[in-house]
Scaffold this motif. Structure first.
Motif, short mmCIF file in Angstrom:
data_model
loop_
_atom_site.label_atom_id
_atom_site.label_comp_id
_atom_site.label_asym_id
_atom_site.label_seq_id
_atom_site.Cartn_x
_atom_site.Cartn_y
_atom_site.Cartn_z
N MET A 1 0.83 -1.21 0.00
CA MET A 1 0.00 0.00 0.00
C MET A 1 0.86 1.25 0.00
O MET A 1 0.41 2.35 -0.23
N SER A 2 2.17 1.09 0.28
CA SER A 2 3.06 2.24 0.32
C SER A 2 3.66 2.56 -1.05
O SER A 2 4.41 3.52 -1.17
N ALA A 3 3.35 1.74 -2.06
CA ALA A 3 3.90 1.98 -3.39
C ALA A 3 3.40 3.32 -3.93
O ALA A 3 2.27 3.73 -3.69
N VAL A 4 4.27 4.00 -4.67
CA VAL A 4 3.92 5.29 -5.24
C VAL A 4 2.93 5.07 -6.39
O VAL A 4 3.20 4.28 -7.30
N PRO A 5 1.78 5.71 -6.36
CA PRO A 5 0.78 5.52 -7.41
C PRO A 5 1.23 6.19 -8.71
O PRO A 5 2.06 7.11 -8.68
N PRO A 6 0.72 5.75 -9.84
CA PRO A 6 1.10 6.37 -11.12
C PRO A 6 0.66 7.83 -11.18
O PRO A 6 -0.32 8.22 -10.55
N GLN A 7 1.37 8.63 -11.95
CA GLN A 7 1.10 10.06 -12.03
C GLN A 7 -0.30 10.33 -12.57
O GLN A 7 -0.94 11.31 -12.16
N ASN A 8 -0.80 9.47 -13.47
CA ASN A 8 -2.14 9.72 -14.01
C ASN A 8 -3.21 9.61 -12.94
O ASN A 8 -4.24 10.30 -13.00
N LEU A 9 -2.97 8.75 -11.93
CA LEU A 9 -3.93 8.65 -10.82
C LEU A 9 -3.88 9.90 -9.96
O LEU A 9 -4.92 10.43 -9.54
N ILE A 10 -2.67 10.40 -9.69
CA ILE A 10 -2.52 11.63 -8.92
C ILE A 10 -3.20 12.79 -9.65
O ILE A 10 -3.89 13.62 -9.04
N ASP A 11 -3.02 12.85 -10.95
CA ASP A 11 -3.65 13.91 -11.74
C ASP A 11 -5.17 13.81 -11.67
O ASP A 11 -5.86 14.83 -11.57
N GLU A 12 -5.69 12.58 -11.68
CA GLU A 12 -7.14 12.38 -11.59
C GLU A 12 -7.65 12.83 -10.23
O GLU A 12 -8.67 13.52 -10.14
N TYR A 87 -1.74 5.45 0.59
CA TYR A 87 -1.64 6.73 1.28
C TYR A 87 -0.71 7.64 0.49
O TYR A 87 0.44 7.28 0.19
N VAL A 88 -1.21 8.80 0.14
CA VAL A 88 -0.40 9.82 -0.53
C VAL A 88 -0.69 11.13 0.19
O VAL A 88 -1.86 11.52 0.34
N ALA A 89 0.34 11.80 0.65
CA ALA A 89 0.16 13.08 1.35
C ALA A 89 -0.64 14.05 0.50
O ALA A 89 -0.33 14.26 -0.68
#
Length: 207
Positions: A1-12, A87-89
Motif C-alpha cells: 500500500m506504500s507503493a507510489v501511485p502512477p502520475q495519471n492517478l494523482i492527476d485524476e 496513502y499519498v500526502a
C-alpha cells in the motif's frame, strides 16, 4: 500500500479535488452555528480510522454520535474495512472517505433521526495543500458540516513548525493564520503528567 501511485492517478485525484472544491461552502449555514450557546445543536458526530501496527491495509472505520451538550453516546458504528487506495500526502480523502461515507449512509438508512448536525473528522479541512482536505471532501459528499481535527501540523500556507510556533501554542489554545487567509485553531491537551498532545482544527469548513 506504500507503493507510489502512477502520475495519471494523482492527476485524476487532483482534478476531482478541484471539482468538489467548487461545492464547498465556508461559513455558517445553520441557525445553531450563529447562536452564542449553539442553541439547536443536539447531535455531534466523529469519524476516524484505526490501524493495527504494521498493517496499513486493514483498519477499523468508526462513527460515533453524541448528544449535545450532554455528550452521551447515541450511536456507534465500528467495522473492519480493507483499504484499496494507497496513502499519498494531500490525498488522504481518496483512501479513507469511502468507508467513512458508507458508515454515514448506513446510519441515514437505519436511524435517520440520529444523523449528526456537525461532524468532526480526523484530518485537515481547508488547511491543506490545495485547501481541500479530507474533512472538506467528506463534507461535500455527505452534505454535513464538517470540522477537521488534525494531530500533526501540516506545514503549508506559510505555517512552519518552528520554535516560535511551538512557543505560541504551548500550554493553551491559539488562533493561527495562514497566508491563504484561512484561520485555524491549535489546542494543547495535557494527557498525563509526562505526555501532552496538540490538536489543529481547521475552522469554518461547512458544506
Amino acid at each position: 500500500m506504500s507503493a507510489v501511485p502512477p502520475q495519471n492517478l494523482i492527476d485524476e485525484w487532483t482534478s476531482v479535488q478541484a471539482s468538489l472544491k467548487q461545492q464547498l461552502v465556508e461559513g455558517d449555514t445553520e441557525e445553531w452555528q450563529r447562536a452564542p450557546d449553539f442553541k439547536g445543536l443536539e447531535r455531534v458526530g466523529g469519524v476516524d480510522l484505526s490501524f493495527i501496527k504494521g498493517d496499513d491495509i486493514n483498519a477499523c472505520a468508526q462513527l460515533v454520535v453524541l448528544s449535545f451538550p450532554e455528550l452521551e453516546l447515541l450511536y456507534e458504528d465500528c467495522r473492519m474495512v480493507t483499504l484499496s487506495a494507497p496513502y499519498v500526502a494531500g490525498y488522504l480523502a481518496f483512501r479513507e472517505t469511502p468507508c467513512l461515507l458508507e458508515a454515514l449512509q448506513r446510519l441515514e438508512r437505519t436511524q435517520p433521526g440520529l444523523m449528526p448536525q456537525v461532524l468532526f473528522v480526523d484530518g485537515n479541512g481547508v488547511f491543506h495543500y490545495r485547501e481541500f482536505g479530507v474533512a472538506c471532501h467528506l463534507g461535500v459528499l455527505s452534505g454535513l458540516p464538517c470540522v477537521g481535527v488534525a494531530k500533526n501540523l501540516l506545514q503549508v500556507q506559510g505555517v512552519v513548525r518552528s520554535e516560535e510556533h511551538l512557543t505560541q501554542v504551548r500550554g493553551h489554545a491559539a488562533h493561527l493564520n495562514s497566508t491563504s487567509g484561512h484561520g485555524f485553531e491549535s489546542h494543547h491537551t495535557q494527557v498525563s503528567d509526562s505526555r501532552s498532545s496538540h490538536w489543529y482544527l481547521s475552522v469554518h469548513q461547512y458544506t
